[in-house]
Design an enzyme around this catalytic site. Structure first.
Site, PDB file in Angstrom:
ATOM      1  N   LYS A  27       0.845  -1.207   0.000  1.00 42.86           N
ATOM      2  CA  LYS A  27       0.000   0.000   0.000  1.00 42.86           C
ATOM      3  C   LYS A  27       0.877   1.252   0.000  1.00 42.86           C
ATOM      4  O   LYS A  27       0.651   2.185  -0.770  1.00 42.86           O
ATOM      5  CB  LYS A  27      -0.888   0.012   1.245  1.00 42.86           C
ATOM      6  CG  LYS A  27      -1.568   1.342   1.527  1.00 42.86           C
ATOM      7  CD  LYS A  27      -2.482   1.331   2.729  1.00 42.86           C
ATOM      8  CE  LYS A  27      -1.787   1.560   4.020  1.00 42.86           C
ATOM      9  NZ  LYS A  27      -1.490   2.966   4.327  1.00 42.86           N
ATOM     10  N   ASN A  28       1.899   1.276   0.856  1.00 42.83           N
ATOM     11  CA  ASN A  28       2.675   2.512   1.037  1.00 42.83           C
ATOM     12  C   ASN A  28       3.710   2.730  -0.048  1.00 42.83           C
ATOM     13  O   ASN A  28       4.396   3.755  -0.044  1.00 42.83           O
ATOM     14  CB  ASN A  28       3.304   2.538   2.430  1.00 42.83           C
ATOM     15  CG  ASN A  28       2.223   2.678   3.504  1.00 42.83           C
ATOM     16  OD1 ASN A  28       1.059   2.953   3.191  1.00 42.83           O
ATOM     17  ND2 ASN A  28       2.592   2.445   4.746  1.00 42.83           N
TER      18      ASN A  28
ATOM     19  N   CYS B 268      -5.275  12.251  12.626  1.00 44.52           N
ATOM     20  CA  CYS B 268      -5.954  10.955  12.594  1.00 44.52           C
ATOM     21  C   CYS B 268      -5.756  10.319  13.968  1.00 44.52           C
ATOM     22  O   CYS B 268      -5.216  10.937  14.873  1.00 44.52           O
ATOM     23  CB  CYS B 268      -5.369  10.084  11.490  1.00 44.52           C
ATOM     24  SG  CYS B 268      -3.702   9.572  11.885  1.00 44.52           S
TER      25      CYS B 268
ATOM     26  N   ARG C  45      -0.504  14.682  12.821  1.00 44.10           N
ATOM     27  CA  ARG C  45      -0.018  14.484  11.450  1.00 44.10           C
ATOM     28  C   ARG C  45       0.249  15.819  10.733  1.00 44.10           C
ATOM     29  O   ARG C  45      -0.386  16.152   9.734  1.00 44.10           O
ATOM     30  CB  ARG C  45      -0.999  13.630  10.644  1.00 44.10           C
ATOM     31  CG  ARG C  45      -1.399  12.333  11.280  1.00 44.10           C
ATOM     32  CD  ARG C  45      -0.274  11.338  11.517  1.00 44.10           C
ATOM     33  NE  ARG C  45       0.263  10.756  10.314  1.00 44.10           N
ATOM     34  CZ  ARG C  45      -0.253   9.679   9.733  1.00 44.10           C
ATOM     35  NH1 ARG C  45      -1.328   9.137  10.202  1.00 44.10           N
ATOM     36  NH2 ARG C  45       0.290   9.189   8.632  1.00 44.10           N
TER      37      ARG C  45
ATOM     38  N   ASP D  26       4.644   0.811  11.920  1.00 47.78           N
ATOM     39  CA  ASP D  26       3.418   0.192  11.407  1.00 47.78           C
ATOM     40  C   ASP D  26       3.248  -1.242  11.877  1.00 47.78           C
ATOM     41  O   ASP D  26       2.128  -1.753  11.896  1.00 47.78           O
ATOM     42  CB  ASP D  26       3.402   0.219   9.868  1.00 47.78           C
ATOM     43  CG  ASP D  26       3.230   1.625   9.350  1.00 47.78           C
ATOM     44  OD1 ASP D  26       3.426   1.847   8.148  1.00 47.78           O
ATOM     45  OD2 ASP D  26       2.926   2.521  10.158  1.00 47.78           O
TER      46      ASP D  26
ATOM     47  N   ARG E  49      -8.699  -0.678   4.387  1.00 48.56           N
ATOM     48  CA  ARG E  49      -7.861   0.359   3.737  1.00 48.56           C
ATOM     49  C   ARG E  49      -6.521  -0.227   3.306  1.00 48.56           C
ATOM     50  O   ARG E  49      -5.944   0.210   2.316  1.00 48.56           O
ATOM     51  CB  ARG E  49      -7.594   1.513   4.719  1.00 48.56           C
ATOM     52  CG  ARG E  49      -8.744   2.429   4.987  1.00 48.56           C
ATOM     53  CD  ARG E  49      -8.295   3.591   5.877  1.00 48.56           C
ATOM     54  NE  ARG E  49      -6.993   4.064   5.453  1.00 48.56           N
ATOM     55  CZ  ARG E  49      -6.030   4.461   6.299  1.00 48.56           C
ATOM     56  NH1 ARG E  49      -6.236   4.419   7.589  1.00 48.56           N
ATOM     57  NH2 ARG E  49      -4.864   4.877   5.857  1.00 48.56           N
TER      58      ARG E  49
END
Ligand code: EPZ
Length: 419
Positions: free
Chosen positions: A23-24, A116, A121, A306, A398
């Site tokens: 994803k990243n 978030c 952030r 993460d 997500r």
């Protein structure tokens, strides 16, 4: 879209899973595709964050088309240079589109990305870099109005912290800027290397200097390319955390220690066995694991922030006490309260969590606080006695492709209920 998982734990894992695309890595590459004519991304994961990035790209003038795991983007010559608030809110990391909008249209309007669950952030590093490259930034009513007279100009940029997003912003602004940009204290995450690989294949001139600096010589335009997206190292750490919690033996297709050395080292100190064969990663856990002791999240190549929530969930069952220090985000122990409902013993003081291992967890009714916190609840539920209900699973969707079917392939008893 509300949904929930029913996970019945208490038995060891057995099976295999194909590791999804990262994803990243794919999100900044999708942003970069706005600068190109036509791109094809191979192994593009099917995620709601990728859907959101495609909605934004369509709005900005790029057609996108998915055929299986191949995503094609094609710039059609015109688009908006403003991302409306609802699209910005769909995906927190939509800040990654700011630099490419300015590079393409010499202007951009976005709403300030909200904080978030992980903390405020801020985007000060992104804006300071863009201002050094010739962008005027004006704030008004929660919106950012950016404009640049003509092309962006290359500059010497030094980041106060190796921010992943700010590194991507500078790279995407620099590749078609006038002149050279040298970036100091850049992030070194593997996803940055994947973005650089994509940009180079599109014709960008990027040099990795000794000491970690990145030098970019601006070119007039990028062509585009066909590019295979790297495997997702955080999803890999999720599967290994599941195994650490539930025990058993699994195979992760396309998995490897590469990009996961810090994480795999801690798993092995706990007593997990890991070996690679034929391009796949095998792992086995027999009996109760020992606590890894101290775990400190750091920028790459350190232990990834993460992976922290899922690994912490596994450590609630390890023998001994683990001490987690979260150095990247202000508030990344969001799932601790939910894990406490299952009998986990976690004490939090600011950025430190002290986890006292217990012999067993019991099922509970749980709610996902965020993407990785949600995944950590699934890790705990797969090891707990009884059936747990996990609500608000849209957070998990997500970042995890076909999560329930993939976990069933590993032997997890998981049912997904929509609505
Ligand atoms: C990226 O977020 C990832 N997201 C995050 O993954 C990951 O946790 C993070 O990098 C760190 O590895 C994507 O790639 C889409 P940062 P990013 O800028 O770029 C502060 C997931 O679970 N900071 O490296 O937002 C910031 O507050 C997500 O997949 C500033 O102060 O992370 C944080 O404390 C979560 N000013 C620290 O730097 C800035 O201008 C690291 O943030 C920018 C960042």
């Amino acid at each position: 879209m509300q949904g929930r998982y029913i996970v019945t734990g208490g038995h060891p894992l057995a099976g295999e899973v194909m590791l999804q695309g990262a994803k990243n890595a794919v999100l900044p590459i999708l942003a970069a595709s706005l600068l190109c004519r036509r791109c094809q991304l191979l192994g593009c994961p099917d995620l709601t964050d990728v859907d959101s990035a495609c909605h934004i790209l369509e709005y900005l003038g790029c057609r996108t088309r998915r055929e299986g795991d191949v995503l094609t983007t094609e710039f059609n010559g015109s688009g908006k240079s403003e991302i409306p608030a609802p699209l910005m809110e769909e995906m927190r990391s939509s800040i990654i589109f700011l630099s490419v909008m300015i590079a393409r249209y010499h202007q951009a309007v976005i709403s300030m990305p909200g904080g978030c669950q992980l903390g405020p952030r801020p985007i000060d590093y992104h804006l300071a870099a863009l201002e050094k490259m010739g962008v005027q930034v004006r704030r008004d009513q929660g919106k950012l109005y950016c404009r640049c007279e003509g092309r962006l100009t290359g500059a010497q940029i030094a980041l106060p912290f190796p921010s992943v997003g700010a590194t991507e912003t500078v790279l995407l602004a620099a590749v078609t800027a006038r002149g050279e940009t040298v970036l100091t204290n850049a992030a070194r995450e593997p996803e940055i290397a994947d973005l650089i690989g994509f940009l180079r294949r599109c014709g960008a001139k990027i040099r990795l200097c000794a000491g970690g600096d990145i030098a970019v010589e601006g070119v007039d335009r990028l062509e585009g390319c066909i590019y295979p997206v790297m495997a997702d190292r955080i999803v890999l750490s999720t599967y290994l955390s599941l195994l650490a919690a539930a025990g058993g033996e699994i195979c992760i297709r396309r998995g490897s220690r590469e990009h996961n050395k810090a994480f795999c080292h801690l798993c092995e100190t706990m007593g997990m066995r890991l070996w690679e064969s034929g391009g796949d990663l095998y792992a086995r856990v027999a009996g109760r694991l020992k606590s890894p002791g101290k775990v400190r999240t750091m920028p790459y190549p350190g232990f990834p922030t993460d992976s922290q929530p899922m690994f912490l969930a596994a450590c609630t069952l390890a023998e001994g006490t683990s001490v987690f220090t979260e150095t990247i985000f202000e508030n990344r122990f969001g799932a601790a309260y939910e894990l406490g409902k299952m009998g986990a013993r976690i004490n939090i003081a600011d950025r430190i969590a002290i986890v006292e291992g217990v012999p067993a967890l019991t099922a509970a009714r749980l709610r996902c606080p965020d993407l990785r916190g949600g995944a950590s609840l699934v890790v705990a539920a797969a090891a707990a006695e009884g059936s747990s209900t996990i609500e608000e699973i849209h957070h998990i969707l997500r970042g995890y492709e076909n999560f329930a079917p993939n976990l069933r392939g590993l032997g997890v008893d998981i049912i997904e209920e929509r609505g």
